[in-house]
Structure formats: C-alpha cells, structure tokens
Design a protein around this motif. Structure first.
Motif, PDB file in Angstrom:
ATOM      1  N   SER A 232       0.824  -0.976  -0.021  1.00  0.00           N
ATOM      2  CA  SER A 232      -0.092  -0.104   0.046  1.00  0.00           C
ATOM      3  C   SER A 232       0.958   1.236  -0.156  1.00  0.00           C
ATOM      4  N   GLY A 233       0.439   2.194  -0.738  1.00  0.00           N
ATOM      5  CA  GLY A 233       1.308   3.529  -0.793  1.00  0.00           C
ATOM      6  C   GLY A 233       1.327   4.375   0.378  1.00  0.00           C
ATOM      7  N   THR A 234       0.099   3.883   1.120  1.00  0.00           N
ATOM      8  CA  THR A 234       0.069   4.655   2.413  1.00  0.00           C
ATOM      9  C   THR A 234       1.229   4.717   3.484  1.00  0.00           C
ATOM     10  N   VAL A 235       1.778   3.471   3.364  1.00  0.00           N
ATOM     11  CA  VAL A 235       3.105   3.071   4.145  1.00  0.00           C
ATOM     12  C   VAL A 235       3.940   4.050   3.917  1.00  0.00           C
ATOM     13  N   ASP A 267      -9.948   2.407 -16.906  1.00  0.00           N
ATOM     14  CA  ASP A 267     -10.095   3.886 -16.263  1.00  0.00           C
ATOM     15  C   ASP A 267     -10.252   3.505 -14.865  1.00  0.00           C
ATOM     16  N   ALA A 268      -9.526   4.478 -14.180  1.00  0.00           N
ATOM     17  CA  ALA A 268      -9.512   4.354 -12.718  1.00  0.00           C
ATOM     18  C   ALA A 268     -10.907   5.215 -12.256  1.00  0.00           C
ATOM     19  N   ILE A 269     -11.581   4.531 -11.683  1.00  0.00           N
ATOM     20  CA  ILE A 269     -12.774   5.102 -11.371  1.00  0.00           C
ATOM     21  C   ILE A 269     -13.000   4.982  -9.781  1.00  0.00           C
ATOM     22  N   GLY A 270     -13.195   6.378  -9.182  1.00  0.00           N
ATOM     23  CA  GLY A 270     -13.468   6.469  -7.685  1.00  0.00           C
ATOM     24  C   GLY A 270     -12.425   5.936  -6.675  1.00  0.00           C
ATOM     25  N   CYS A 271     -11.082   6.062  -7.157  1.00  0.00           N
ATOM     26  CA  CYS A 271      -9.887   5.842  -6.524  1.00  0.00           C
ATOM     27  C   CYS A 271      -9.473   7.044  -5.694  1.00  0.00           C
ATOM     28  N   SER A 272      -9.132   6.904  -4.472  1.00  0.00           N
ATOM     29  CA  SER A 272      -8.722   7.752  -3.618  1.00  0.00           C
ATOM     30  C   SER A 272      -7.416   7.289  -3.060  1.00  0.00           C
ATOM     31  N   HIS A 273      -6.495   8.004  -2.321  1.00  0.00           N
ATOM     32  CA  HIS A 273      -5.272   7.949  -2.115  1.00  0.00           C
ATOM     33  C   HIS A 273      -4.995   6.783  -1.092  1.00  0.00           C
ATOM     34  N   VAL A 274      -6.137   6.594  -0.445  1.00  0.00           N
ATOM     35  CA  VAL A 274      -6.198   5.271   0.442  1.00  0.00           C
ATOM     36  C   VAL A 274      -5.789   4.093  -0.659  1.00  0.00           C
ATOM     37  N   GLU A 275      -6.152   4.103  -1.682  1.00  0.00           N
ATOM     38  CA  GLU A 275      -5.788   2.884  -2.707  1.00  0.00           C
ATOM     39  C   GLU A 275      -4.398   3.260  -3.531  1.00  0.00           C
ATOM     40  N   ASP A 276      -3.592   4.064  -3.057  1.00  0.00           N
ATOM     41  CA  ASP A 276      -2.344   4.507  -3.790  1.00  0.00           C
ATOM     42  C   ASP A 276      -1.391   3.046  -3.744  1.00  0.00           C
ATOM     43  N   VAL A 277      -0.727   2.929  -4.701  1.00  0.00           N
ATOM     44  CA  VAL A 277      -0.128   1.499  -4.779  1.00  0.00           C
ATOM     45  C   VAL A 277       1.426   1.868  -4.332  1.00  0.00           C
ATOM     46  N   GLY A 278       2.442   1.003  -3.725  1.00  0.00           N
ATOM     47  CA  GLY A 278       3.669   1.203  -3.711  1.00  0.00           C
ATOM     48  C   GLY A 278       4.216  -0.439  -3.979  1.00  0.00           C
ATOM     49  N   VAL A 279       5.770  -0.200  -4.065  1.00  0.00           N
ATOM     50  CA  VAL A 279       6.209  -1.292  -4.380  1.00  0.00           C
ATOM     51  C   VAL A 279       7.549  -1.599  -3.840  1.00  0.00           C
ATOM     52  N   VAL A 280       8.026  -2.767  -3.815  1.00  0.00           N
ATOM     53  CA  VAL A 280       9.560  -2.992  -3.229  1.00  0.00           C
ATOM     54  C   VAL A 280      10.198  -3.972  -4.507  1.00  0.00           C
ATOM     55  N   CYS A 281      11.334  -3.371  -4.829  1.00  0.00           N
ATOM     56  CA  CYS A 281      12.080  -3.907  -5.891  1.00  0.00           C
ATOM     57  C   CYS A 281      13.491  -4.325  -5.161  1.00  0.00           C
ATOM     58  N   GLU A 282      14.325  -5.055  -5.679  1.00  0.00           N
ATOM     59  CA  GLU A 282      15.541  -5.160  -4.959  1.00  0.00           C
ATOM     60  C   GLU A 282      16.331  -3.906  -5.538  1.00  0.00           C
ATOM     61  N   ARG A 283      17.385  -3.687  -4.497  1.00  0.00           N
ATOM     62  CA  ARG A 283      18.199  -2.744  -4.917  1.00  0.00           C
ATOM     63  C   ARG A 283      19.657  -2.770  -5.534  1.00  0.00           C
TER      64      ARG A 283
END
Length: 503
Positions: A232-235, A267-283
C-alpha cells in the motif's frame, strides 16, 4: 546471390525491384514489352510466393524489439524476438532513420546515435542468430515492422547494430500520458509509493489490477533488481497531499513489458489516496565509494557487465558526484578530485563510458552516457567525498511532529537558527517527517520546547516549500551562523494521518 527488396502494396502483395531477371530465367513482371503470357503467369506466381514466404508475415516475422547491454532500456544492442529466441540485427543500411523508428517504437526519446552492437555486453553467444532481413527505414515509420527490408547476406555478429535513444519514458497518447516514473518515501530509490509525472506535476497510481506482474514491469523500467512485493502506498511518507491527483488509468500488465507505458489500461474510477500503490524491488548495487573511511567517501566504482570498474577523472564532473552521493543515500557532495594515493588506487578495469549529468538525477543510470576511448591509468581514478546522510528530528514535544528542530551533521546533532525561516520551511520539515500540514502556533508555544545546547548547524534557511528534504533548501554553509540558542527553530505539525506507521 540475388538481392530482393520487398515493398508492401496496397493489397498485401509484394513485387521484386531492381532485378531485371527473376529466377529460372523469367523476365520480371514489370518488363511488359518482352514478356510472353507464360512468363507473365510465372512471374505472377513467383510474386505470390514472395508475398507468402519473404514478406513481413511468416518467415522473417518478429514479435518484440529490445535494446540489450546499455546503461538504460533506451540504449544497447538491437535484438528482435522470433518465437522463443532473440536474434540480432545486421547493421547494413542501419542509420539514424532506423534509430529514430526504433526509439519511437520503444517509447524512448529522440534518436541520439547509431552504435556497433559489439560495444554492449554481455557478449553475443556464437549460436545466436542474425535476423534474415535488413531494415531500410525512412524515419517516419511507427515501428521497424513497417520499414522496407532486404535479405541479410553474410552478416556476422561483428556487424550487429546498436542504438542510443534519449532515456525518457513516454506514454501512448495525450490524455493519460506520463513522462517519468518514480518511487517515493522508501529506504532507497527502488522502493516506495508509485508516482507518475504528468507535465509539471506528480500523480499517484490506483491499486486496482495492480499485482506482482505490474511490480516486475516497474522494477524493470527503473533499472532495479527483482520484484519483491506490492505494498500500500500509504505506508510511505511524506503524506500524500490532499490536492495531489490520482492517475486516470489503472494498469493491467502481464509482466513481460519493458515499461508501464506498454501495459494495457483500464479507467480508474473512484480511486482515492487510500488506494495508492507502492512497490518493493531489489536495490541493485551499481555504484560505490571504495577504500574510504566510510561508505560516503572513497574511490568511485561503477558496476558494469558484472564487474566493478574505477572511473577516470577525464570523463567526470562535480554534477556526477552530486548524483552519486544522492544515489548512495549520503549527504551533499563536498569534494571530487583527480587521483588517489597508491593505497586507494583501483586495480581492475576502468569504466569505458562518460557520464553527462545535470546533478538532479536520482541515480547515475539516469544520466546520459556514451562510450568513449581513453588512455587513463589508475593515477587518474576519481575520488568523491559526500557529507554524512542527512537526518532531522523534532525534540521536546509530545510527539515526533512537534518540537525544537535538530539536524544531524558529521555524526552530531545541532539546532537551526530562525533567521530567514518561514512557513515554507515548516512545510518541508513536516513532510519529511511524515506528519501533516504545518501549524502556526504563537511564539509562546514554540518557546516551550526550550533552547538547544551545543552546535548550531544551519542559518538563513530559505525553502520554496516543494523540496523533498530540508537538505535541498538554500542555507549558509554548515556551522556558519550569527545566532544563539534563543533563536532555535521550533516546528509544530498536524499529527500523523492514519495509514502511516508510528514513528
């Protein structure tokens, strides 16, 4: 051997050009003055055979294009995918028109130059095939498959084609297009909340349809290592501003695309920042400072084709040193100099590329680079020194979101003088700490946090309010001031919003 140039006609047929005599001794169909009816029929039959077997249909078809071995996805040796194998392209007729088409097809920027594919590793396997056609492009085609072709005869891997395009990423179309991708708020550049750049603003991405295939594509596009997890992007702080937009599309990737711009969208419908996406890749470890007193000082080494190489001063700049310090998570670059003493000189290879950085790039891979010939020795190895990693905190308050401001420099905490300080600087501090918006309490409230002791590190700090870190605001040199601790800065922010971890 006869060279046949094929050119698509309006109905998909192909004709043979520049060949007055067809195989079997038959006159070309275009030679109507001396062709018999039988010759006409045989020529027509041969044209149909050409259309079926030598056109851009079955034999000589390919499904994907890529560039291999460069510093980013928009540079390298040209390879085409045929069924389950990748083949190289012969450089006969390969020119800047061809490169322009390829750059356009890959969603890269402008064509920079045509290169020999032999400049890029890993070395082409001996059993890897060369594509059976040469490309003759006029530069306006949308993809290589639309260019005219000729048979490739006698080409070896010494003639593999390479290309260099601008390292930018452009989405298809205008509405819903984006130019760059980044990860924000993570411990390194390959982790964080996903954001896309649209014109002059950054937008978040909705997590509808987002999965590990999407993460794999994004990690590949950013030049990071393997996909680790979707989050989750919120973290990730700083908190997403309420007026920051969400991208109008969700991505549906199958995991093999080279960039998000190549994924299907909904189409992204009704999305808020609670649904922001986050990722972890190897560095991926691609640059380091070696043989110094700590990880933020030392001889610059770049990992290229699996090997660590030192860097020659002749192809270096202070702007590149700034990028290295940022990439390593260190503080500001303070020194770059030519020559290391005998104890700190490199022993292995010397990097065969020249980096052209503006100083604003996130990593050295984001800088434009070019292959260059040099006669450098290890006496000219580059040495770079960065300040220690920048950190700040608010002390004396009821939570980490209020208190007297202290910053870490050279391993020692010190305060900041309030000369020139304003609400824009408050905003930067609150954002960097993952808190809410800055409040403006009266001076009496600010003074309750008490004066500091010891060092006063910063004075005359001036921020625009948009900086991601206080370190990027203008200020006097570290330790220079005309203040006392009665002028220490104190900041009060709104409490942390839900969705972020406790400090």
């Amino acid at each position: 051997m006869l060279l046949l140039q094929t050119r698509p006609l309006s109905r998909g047929a192909l004709v043979a050009q520049n060949s007055p005599l067809l195989p079997w001794g038959l006159l070309a169909a275009s030679d109507s003055s001396s062709a018999s009816p039988v010759a006409w029929l045989m020529a027509l039959l041969f044209s149909l055979i050409l259309a079926i077997y030598t056109g851009p249909g079955i034999l000589g078809s390919f499904s994907r294009v890529r560039l291999v071995g460069g510093d980013h996805r928009c540079e390298g040796r040209v390879e085409l995918q045929q069924d389950d194998e990748w083949v190289t392209v012969c450089d006969d007729y390969w020119n800047m028109d061809s490169v322009a088409v390829l750059c356009r097809e890959l969603g890269c920027g402008a064509a920079r130059k045509t290169m020999s594919g032999t400049m890029y590793g890993p070395v082409t396997p001996k059993d890897q095939k060369v594509f059976i056609h040469l490309f003759r492009c006029n530069g306006i085609e949308e993809s290589l498959s639309q260019c005219e072709r000729e048979d490739a005869i006698g080409c070896s891997h010494d003639e593999d084609a390479g290309a260099v395009c601008e390292a930018i990423y452009t989405g298809p179309g205008i509405l819903g297009s984006f130019s760059r991708v980044r990860l924000v708020g993570g411990d390194h550049r390959c982790e964080g909340r996903v954001e896309l750049q649209q014109d002059d603003e950054w937008v978040t991405v909705c997590d509808d349809y987002w999965n590990m295939d999407s993460v794999a594509v994004l990690c590949r596009e950013l030049g990071c290592g393997a996909a680790r997890k979707t989050m989750s992007g919120t973290v990730y702080g700083p908190v997403t501003p309420k007026d920051q937009k969400v991208f109008i599309h969700s991505f549906r990737c199958n995991g093999i695309e080279e960039s998000l711009s190549q994924c299907e969208r909904e189409d992204a419908i009704g999305c808020s920042h609670v649904e922001d996406v986050g990722v972890v890749c190897e560095r991926p470890e691609s640059v380091r400072l070696a043989d110094g007193p700590g990880r933020c000082q030392g001889r610059v080494e770049v990992k290229f084709q699996g090997e660590w190489s030192s860097v020659c001063q002749a192809g270096w700049s202070f702007a590149a040193a700034k990028v290295v310090c940022r990439q390593l998570g260190c503080g500001r670059a303070t020194l770059t100099r030519r020559g290391c003493n005998k104890a700190t000189q490199g022993q292995g290879a010397i990097w065969q590329r020249k980096a052209s950085c503006s100083g604003q790039e996130v990593s050295l891979q984001d800088c434009l680079s070019e292959v260059w010939e040099h006669n450098c020795t290890h006496n000219e190895d580059v040495w770079v020194e960065c300040e220690d990693p920048f950190a700040l905190k608010l002390v004396g308050g009821r939570s980490h979101c209020e208190g007297r401001l202290e910053v870490l420099h050279k391993g020692e905490w010190g305060s900041v003088c309030d000369d020139g300080w304003g609400q824009d600087a408050d905003r930067v501090v609150c954002r960097q700490l993952g808190c809410g918006q800055p409040l403006s309490p009266p001076v009496k409230v600010r003074r309750r946090f008490g004066p500091g002791v010891g060092r006063i590190w910063l004075d005359d700090v001036k921020c625009s309010g948009k900086e991601p870190s206080l370190e990027q605001c203008l200020h006097r040199s570290w330790g220079y001031h005309n203040c006392n601790h009665r002028e220490d800065v104190a900041v009060v922010c709104e409490e942390q919003q839900s969705g972020l971890p406790d400090a």
